[in-house]
Write a protein that holds these residues in place. Structure first.
Motif, PDB file in Angstrom:
ATOM      1  N   GLU A  91       1.048  -1.015   0.214  1.00  0.00           N
ATOM      2  CA  GLU A  91      -0.144  -0.095  -0.098  1.00  0.00           C
ATOM      3  C   GLU A  91       0.872   1.099   0.191  1.00  0.00           C
ATOM      4  N   SER A 140      -9.770  -0.586   5.371  1.00  0.00           N
ATOM      5  CA  SER A 140      -8.743  -1.067   4.975  1.00  0.00           C
ATOM      6  C   SER A 140      -8.038  -1.838   6.592  1.00  0.00           C
ATOM      7  N   VAL A 164      -7.341   3.398  -4.303  1.00  0.00           N
ATOM      8  CA  VAL A 164      -8.456   3.388  -3.526  1.00  0.00           C
ATOM      9  C   VAL A 164      -8.985   4.858  -3.078  1.00  0.00           C
ATOM     10  N   ILE A 222     -12.063  -4.074  -2.298  1.00  0.00           N
ATOM     11  CA  ILE A 222     -10.527  -3.586  -3.249  1.00  0.00           C
ATOM     12  C   ILE A 222     -10.272  -5.621  -2.975  1.00  0.00           C
ATOM     13  N   ASP A 233     -12.918   2.808  -0.588  1.00  0.00           N
ATOM     14  CA  ASP A 233     -11.566   2.518   0.986  1.00  0.00           C
ATOM     15  C   ASP A 233     -11.959   1.041   2.003  1.00  0.00           C
ATOM     16  N   VAL A 279      -5.072  -1.931  -7.888  1.00  0.00           N
ATOM     17  CA  VAL A 279      -6.425  -0.757  -7.720  1.00  0.00           C
ATOM     18  C   VAL A 279      -5.693   0.931  -6.907  1.00  0.00           C
TER      19      VAL A 279
END
Length: 441
Positions: free
Chosen positions: A33, A103, A86, A74, A69, A84
């Motif tokens: 991330e 998340s 977000v 996701i 999110d 992806v």
């Protein structure tokens, strides 16, 4: 879970994004991330990122979606591609209730800002996906000045993705695991192979200028050159991960090419693959009845673009080295399927022309692609009856539609100069187009 630290290898591709987080989802799946500027701009503009370049299609998929999110959204998006976007502000409501879970991969709550997720077989592959995605986002934004990208059809992008997962991804991870292992004698094995190759060169080259021993000396010298210039491509930001390839001509019949699916920063001289230019057979200059007959590590395969390199060498006897890269600014023109106007006299001299032509799209590694690129570079006969070949004769580079670029010259050093000149010419034309658009407002 895997305990290897991939950070140092990631840093060779450039500075790591701040606040980047790495997770092992399972032993064969890593997730990153991060927040990168062009991906964030795409999220703000509601712009999905499409597969306008082969490398994007292979390592990521067809289209990168923007989702809320939410863990479920996701996860669903990641079943269709390796990335992806977000949107942290795009909340998911159900029956006018509060948003569902955010998340929580590391136990933290929903992020307060937009971010991007990429995946791979290990953290390095996930990070390469991040660099490819960020480049694709920037290419798509810059391409607005040229009229916009021309995306690959979904069926082609999907096939590229399947082929990548089947042929390259697993090989890359296995090699990286070997690279990081120091207890199993791997380093000693590589050194032994290197020494064995060098020992075969302890001959007097003055005996015969065209002897096999002299060819072996030339071959090993070029093997080391390919390692050196592969690392130069990384240092000068002309490649990401394993994308792109290099070759050198050994003589009229043979060429050395980089292997398929291996990272440039881990290559050694013995990894390069010696091939017959005419029939693309993998060969060796050593006697086949000795244990030293192998010219590369077991399992190494030549780059999938070997036919492209061979086609250029066969058609252009003046060419001794070829560099194929997916550099950023040339990739903008590749994604738009547009030629580059070389606006600088010095750069025009470097690339041998004031226009860099475009090779029509064809599947990576195909004979059709080799023919298209060879045609765009031009023929070898000045007296050719083909007007196009006469016009194009002597050019040192071309754009490959939806793919990248090719730079070629008498040697690797000059080919690298051509690659950099092409990238600078592309950057200058894009900036000129952007300035013109701003002035028109």
């Amino acid at each position: 879970m895997n305990t290897i630290d991939y950070t140092a290898k990631m840093k060779k591709l450039g500075p790591l994004p701040e606040d980047m987080r790495i997770f092992w989802v399972r032993d064969d799946l890593a997730r990153i991330e991060a927040q990168t500027p062009y991906c964030l701009q795409c999220i703000r503009e509601g712009r999905e990122i499409v597969a306008a370049l082969d490398d994007f299609a292979q390592i990521i998929g067809t289209t990168v979606k923007i989702v809320p999110d939410d863990d479920l959204e996701i996860a669903k998006a990641l079943t269709r591609s390796a990335a992806v976007l977000v949107d942290a502000e795009k909340l998911l409501y159900s029956d006018d209730k509060l948003p569902v879970s955010g998340s929580s991969m590391d136990g933290k709550s929903r992020r307060e800002a937009d971010y991007v997720v990429t995946t791979g077989r290990d953290p390095y592959e996930a990070y390469v996906a991040l660099t490819v995605l960020e480049k694709a986002a920037e290419v798509q934004i810059l391409a607005d000045a040229l009229g916009g990208v021309k995306a690959l059809p979904d069926r082609i992008a999907s096939k590229l993705r399947r082929d990548y997962l089947r042929k390259y991804s697993k090989v890359g991870r296995e090699r990286r695991e070997v690279e990081f292992t120091t207890e199993d004698g791997t380093d000693e094995q590589l050194n032994d192979l290197n020494s064995a190759t060098t020992d075969n060169l302890n001959v007097d080259p003055m005996e015969d200028e065209v002897s096999a021993s002299q060819l072996l000396i030339d071959e090993f010298k070029e093997r080391r050159n390919l390692v050196e210039y592969g690392n130069k491509l990384i240092a000068r930001k002309l490649v990401q991960g394993t994308w792109g390839n290099l070759s050198v001509r050994i003589d009229d019949d043979l060429m050395l090419v980089t292997p398929s699916g291996l990272d440039y920063d881990s290559l050694a001289p013995e990894d390069m693959v010696l091939m017959d230019i005419e029939n693309l057979a993998v060969t060796s200059l050593l006697d086949e009845d000795t244990s030293d007959a192998k010219n590369s590590l077991p399992g190494n395969k030549p780059t999938s673009e070997a036919s492209l390199h061979a086609g250029i060498y066969k058609n252009r006897p003046d060419i001794g080295a070829i560099i194929h890269t997916h550099s950023k600014y040339c990739s903008v023109f590749a994604a738009c399927q547009m030629p580059i106007d070389v606006m600088d006299e010095y750069l025009a001299e470097e690339v041998a022309g004031d226009l860099i032509y475009v090779a029509d799209y064809a599947a990576s590694g195909s004979e059709e692609l080799a023919k298209n690129v060879t045609k765009a570079l031009g023929g070898s006969a000045l007296d050719s009856k083909n007007e196009f070949e006469v016009l194009m004769y002597g050019r040192r580079g071309c754009i490959m539609s939806n793919h990248g670029m090719v730079a070629c010259a008498a040697d690797l050093d000059t080919a690298l100069e051509v690659a950099e000149a092409m990238e600078e010419a592309a950057r200058k034309q894009i900036n000129a187009r952007i300035s013109k658009l701003i002035d028109a407002k």
